[in-house]
Design a protein around this motif. Structure first.
Motif, PDB file in Angstrom:
ATOM      1  N   ARG A   6       6.858  -3.160  -1.730  1.00 54.90           N
ATOM      2  CA  ARG A   6       7.337  -1.925  -2.357  1.00 54.90           C
ATOM      3  C   ARG A   6       6.345  -1.375  -3.374  1.00 54.90           C
ATOM      4  O   ARG A   6       6.447  -0.243  -3.826  1.00 54.90           O
ATOM      5  CB  ARG A   6       8.679  -2.182  -3.060  1.00 54.90           C
ATOM      6  N   GLY A   7       5.390  -2.187  -3.785  1.00 56.03           N
ATOM      7  CA  GLY A   7       4.401  -1.724  -4.754  1.00 56.03           C
ATOM      8  C   GLY A   7       5.001  -1.428  -6.113  1.00 56.03           C
ATOM      9  O   GLY A   7       4.644  -0.439  -6.750  1.00 56.03           O
ATOM     10  N   SER A   8       5.888  -2.307  -6.573  1.00 56.87           N
ATOM     11  CA  SER A   8       6.605  -2.014  -7.828  1.00 56.87           C
ATOM     12  C   SER A   8       5.661  -1.926  -9.032  1.00 56.87           C
ATOM     13  O   SER A   8       5.894  -1.133  -9.939  1.00 56.87           O
ATOM     14  CB  SER A   8       7.709  -3.048  -8.059  1.00 56.87           C
ATOM     15  N   ARG A   9       4.575  -2.699  -9.024  1.00 55.29           N
ATOM     16  CA  ARG A   9       3.652  -2.662 -10.178  1.00 55.29           C
ATOM     17  C   ARG A   9       2.853  -1.366 -10.243  1.00 55.29           C
ATOM     18  O   ARG A   9       2.272  -1.036 -11.259  1.00 55.29           O
ATOM     19  CB  ARG A   9       2.714  -3.883 -10.136  1.00 55.29           C
ATOM     20  N   MET A  10       2.820  -0.630  -9.145  1.00 58.00           N
ATOM     21  CA  MET A  10       2.111   0.663  -9.126  1.00 58.00           C
ATOM     22  C   MET A  10       2.960   1.765  -9.771  1.00 58.00           C
ATOM     23  O   MET A  10       2.433   2.780 -10.238  1.00 58.00           O
ATOM     24  CB  MET A  10       1.762   1.017  -7.675  1.00 58.00           C
ATOM     25  N   ARG A  11       4.265   1.548  -9.769  1.00 60.48           N
ATOM     26  CA  ARG A  11       5.219   2.463 -10.424  1.00 60.48           C
ATOM     27  C   ARG A  11       5.150   3.901  -9.876  1.00 60.48           C
ATOM     28  O   ARG A  11       5.240   4.862 -10.621  1.00 60.48           O
ATOM     29  CB  ARG A  11       5.026   2.458 -11.951  1.00 60.48           C
ATOM     30  N   THR A  12       4.958   4.037  -8.561  1.00 60.75           N
ATOM     31  CA  THR A  12       5.013   5.368  -7.937  1.00 60.75           C
ATOM     32  C   THR A  12       6.256   5.431  -7.053  1.00 60.75           C
ATOM     33  O   THR A  12       6.723   4.389  -6.567  1.00 60.75           O
ATOM     34  CB  THR A  12       3.757   5.630  -7.067  1.00 60.75           C
ATOM     35  N   ALA A  13       6.754   6.649  -6.803  1.00 64.27           N
ATOM     36  CA  ALA A  13       7.928   6.797  -5.945  1.00 64.27           C
ATOM     37  C   ALA A  13       7.569   6.349  -4.521  1.00 64.27           C
ATOM     38  O   ALA A  13       8.348   5.660  -3.848  1.00 64.27           O
ATOM     39  CB  ALA A  13       8.396   8.248  -5.950  1.00 64.27           C
ATOM     40  N   GLU A  14       6.396   6.749  -4.084  1.00 58.41           N
ATOM     41  CA  GLU A  14       5.895   6.377  -2.750  1.00 58.41           C
ATOM     42  C   GLU A  14       5.310   4.967  -2.819  1.00 58.41           C
ATOM     43  O   GLU A  14       4.629   4.621  -3.797  1.00 58.41           O
ATOM     44  CB  GLU A  14       4.789   7.388  -2.373  1.00 58.41           C
ATOM     45  N   SER A  15       5.549   4.133  -1.795  1.00 60.20           N
ATOM     46  CA  SER A  15       4.928   2.800  -1.778  1.00 60.20           C
ATOM     47  C   SER A  15       3.414   2.960  -1.768  1.00 60.20           C
ATOM     48  O   SER A  15       2.873   3.822  -1.063  1.00 60.20           O
ATOM     49  CB  SER A  15       5.364   2.022  -0.538  1.00 60.20           C
ATOM     50  N   LYS A  16       2.734   2.106  -2.520  1.00 58.81           N
ATOM     51  CA  LYS A  16       1.296   2.317  -2.801  1.00 58.81           C
ATOM     52  C   LYS A  16       0.431   2.355  -1.540  1.00 58.81           C
ATOM     53  O   LYS A  16      -0.598   3.040  -1.514  1.00 58.81           O
ATOM     54  CB  LYS A  16       0.784   1.244  -3.766  1.00 58.81           C
ATOM     55  N   GLN A  17       0.823   1.647  -0.497  1.00 55.28           N
ATOM     56  CA  GLN A  17      -0.017   1.604   0.715  1.00 55.28           C
ATOM     57  C   GLN A  17      -0.135   2.977   1.390  1.00 55.28           C
ATOM     58  O   GLN A  17      -1.029   3.205   2.195  1.00 55.28           O
ATOM     59  CB  GLN A  17       0.468   0.543   1.719  1.00 55.28           C
ATOM     60  N   TYR A  18       0.801   3.908   1.034  1.00 55.14           N
ATOM     61  CA  TYR A  18       0.769   5.248   1.632  1.00 55.14           C
ATOM     62  C   TYR A  18       0.150   6.289   0.706  1.00 55.14           C
ATOM     63  O   TYR A  18       0.035   7.461   1.078  1.00 55.14           O
ATOM     64  CB  TYR A  18       2.194   5.677   2.030  1.00 55.14           C
ATOM     65  N   LEU A  19      -0.259   5.881  -0.495  1.00 52.15           N
ATOM     66  CA  LEU A  19      -0.908   6.835  -1.415  1.00 52.15           C
ATOM     67  C   LEU A  19      -2.272   7.205  -0.851  1.00 52.15           C
ATOM     68  O   LEU A  19      -2.911   6.407  -0.153  1.00 52.15           O
ATOM     69  CB  LEU A  19      -1.078   6.199  -2.803  1.00 52.15           C
ATOM     70  N   GLU A  20      -2.733   8.407  -1.184  1.00 49.97           N
ATOM     71  CA  GLU A  20      -4.021   8.873  -0.635  1.00 49.97           C
ATOM     72  C   GLU A  20      -5.212   8.323  -1.401  1.00 49.97           C
ATOM     73  O   GLU A  20      -5.223   8.298  -2.629  1.00 49.97           O
ATOM     74  CB  GLU A  20      -4.060  10.398  -0.654  1.00 49.97           C
ATOM     75  N   LEU A  21      -6.196   7.887  -0.622  1.00 51.26           N
ATOM     76  CA  LEU A  21      -7.480   7.453  -1.149  1.00 51.26           C
ATOM     77  C   LEU A  21      -8.520   8.246  -0.347  1.00 51.26           C
ATOM     78  O   LEU A  21      -8.551   8.140   0.886  1.00 51.26           O
ATOM     79  CB  LEU A  21      -7.640   5.935  -0.922  1.00 51.26           C
ATOM     80  N   ALA A  22      -9.306   9.081  -1.027  1.00 46.52           N
ATOM     81  CA  ALA A  22     -10.293   9.931  -0.354  1.00 46.52           C
ATOM     82  C   ALA A  22      -9.688  10.644   0.863  1.00 46.52           C
ATOM     83  O   ALA A  22     -10.258  10.626   1.960  1.00 46.52           O
ATOM     84  CB  ALA A  22     -11.522   9.116   0.048  1.00 46.52           C
ATOM     85  N   GLY A  23      -8.488  11.212   0.683  1.00 47.95           N
ATOM     86  CA  GLY A  23      -7.899  12.067   1.705  1.00 47.95           C
ATOM     87  C   GLY A  23      -7.125  11.384   2.816  1.00 47.95           C
ATOM     88  O   GLY A  23      -6.641  12.047   3.732  1.00 47.95           O
TER      89      GLY A  23
END
Ligand SMILES: Nc1ccn([C@@H]2O[C@H](COP(=O)(O)OP(=O)(O)OP(=O)(O)O)[C@@H](O)[C@H]2O)c(=O)n1
Ligand SMILES: C[C@](O)(CO)[C@H](O)COP(=O)(O)O
Length: 233
Positions: free
Chosen positions: A15-32
Motif C-alpha cells: 500500500r506504500g503507507s510510508r509514502m503517505r500518498t492517496a495513490e499507491s507509490k508503485q503507480y506514481l509517475e517517475l519521468a512520465g
C-alpha cells in the motif's frame, strides 16, 4: 509448451503507507511513467529473462494488465493478486511461476533504478552458488537501540550491508524455504532470510547505492534526479 528457465517475481502489492500518498507509490509517475513500468521495462529488455509474474493488489490487476499491453511488456505472463505481507505476495508469485522455472529473481516493484548489469551479476552468482542478493556496504554507523531509546551496542560496520533486490535463487530452494517458513509461522522482511533459516548460504553481490527502494516522500525526487543523471540530462 514454453519452458521458463529464468522467472522474475515483481512484487507490487503493497500500500506504500510510508509514502503517505492517496495513490499507491508503485503507480506514481517517475519521468512520465509509473514507477512500476520502469521496473518492468528493465526485465523486458533482458534476453536472459524468460517470464515475469507481476504481483499486485487485487483491485489493481486490470490496471496492471493494461500497462502490460500499453507499454509492450510481453514478458509479463501473469498478473496476480498478492497477500497481506510481502512474503505472502512472493509466495503467490512462486505458485504462479510454476515448476518448470529453474531460477527465480524476486524484485521490488518500487526499485526502478536497478541496472541490467546488476541483475545479471546477481543471477550469475545465484547460478554458481544457489542464492545471491544485491547489497551495498552501509555508510553510516549503525546502533542497536532499545525501545526506550538507549544505545545497546554498535556492531562493527565492516560486516554490515544494506540488502537490496533482486534476490536470486534456485527455484526449488526458494520454494522450499517459503514452505518451511509458512509451516513455522515465520515472517521475514526479505527472501534471503527464509533461505538463510532453511540452512543455505546466501551470497552478497555488491550493487549500487542508486538502486533505492522508493519508500518515503523524499525518495521520489531523488529517484528523478538519479534517472536524469543516468540519462545525462
Ligand atoms: N503485502 C505486500 C507488501 C509489499 N509488497 C511489495 O514489496 C515491495 C517492498 O515493500 P515496501 O517498500 O515496504 O512497500 P509497501 O509495503 O507498499 O510500503 P509500506 O511498508 O510503506 O506500506 C513493494 O514493491 C511492495 O509493493 C507486496 O508485494 N505485498
Ligand atoms: C526486500 C527489501 O527490499 C530488501 O531491502 C526489504 O527488506 C523490503 O522491506 P520492506 O519492509 O517491505 O520495506
Amino acid at each position: 509448451m514454453q519452458v521458463n528457465k529464468v522467472g522474475v517475481i515483481v512484487v507490487a502489492a503493497g500500500r506504500g503507507s510510508r509514502m503517505r500518498t492517496a495513490e499507491s507509490k508503485q503507480y506514481l509517475e517517475l519521468a512520465g511513467k509509473p514507477i512500476l513500468v520502469h521496473t518492468l521495462e528493465l526485465f523486458e529488455k533482458m534476453a536472459r529473462i524468460d517470464s515475469v509474474v507481476l504481483v499486485t493488489g487485487e483491485a489493481d490487476v486490470p490496471r496492471c494488465e493494461s500497462y502490460a499491453a500499453r507499454y509492450g511488456l510481453h514478458k509479463v505472463s501473469r498478473v496476480i493478486a498478492g497477500g497481506a505481507e510481502r512474503q505472502d505476495s512472493v509466495r503467490s508469485g512462486l505458485e504462479a511461476l510454476g515448476a518448470e522455472t529453474q531460477w527465480v529473481l524476486v524484485h521490488d516493484g518500487v526499485r526502478p533504478l536497478v541496472t541490467e548489469e546488476q541483475v545479471g551479476a546477481c543471477l550469475d552468482k545465484a547460478i554458481d552458488t544457489g542464492a545471491a542478493v544485491l547489497a551495498v556496504p552501509v555508510k553510516d554507523t549503525i546502533k542497536v537501540v532499545s525501545e526506550d531509546g538507549q544505545i545497546m551496542s554498535t556492531p562493527d560496520r565492516k560486516s554490515l550491508w544494506a540488502i537490496q533486490t533482486p534476490q536470486a535463487f534456485r527455484f526449488s530452494l526458494l520454494k522450499e524455504a517459503h514452505e518451511e517458513a509458512i509451516r513455522d509461522g515465520f515472517l521475514g522482511t526479505d527472501d534471503a532470510m527464509l533461505v538463510e533459516r532453511a540452512g543455505h548460504t546466501v551470497h552478497v553481490v555488491e550493487g549500487d547505492y542508486a538502486n533505492i527502494k522508493i519508500t518515503t516522500p523524499e525518495d521520489l525526487p531523488w529517484a528523478e534526479w538519479l534517472l536524469g543523471n543516468r540519462r545525462g540530462e
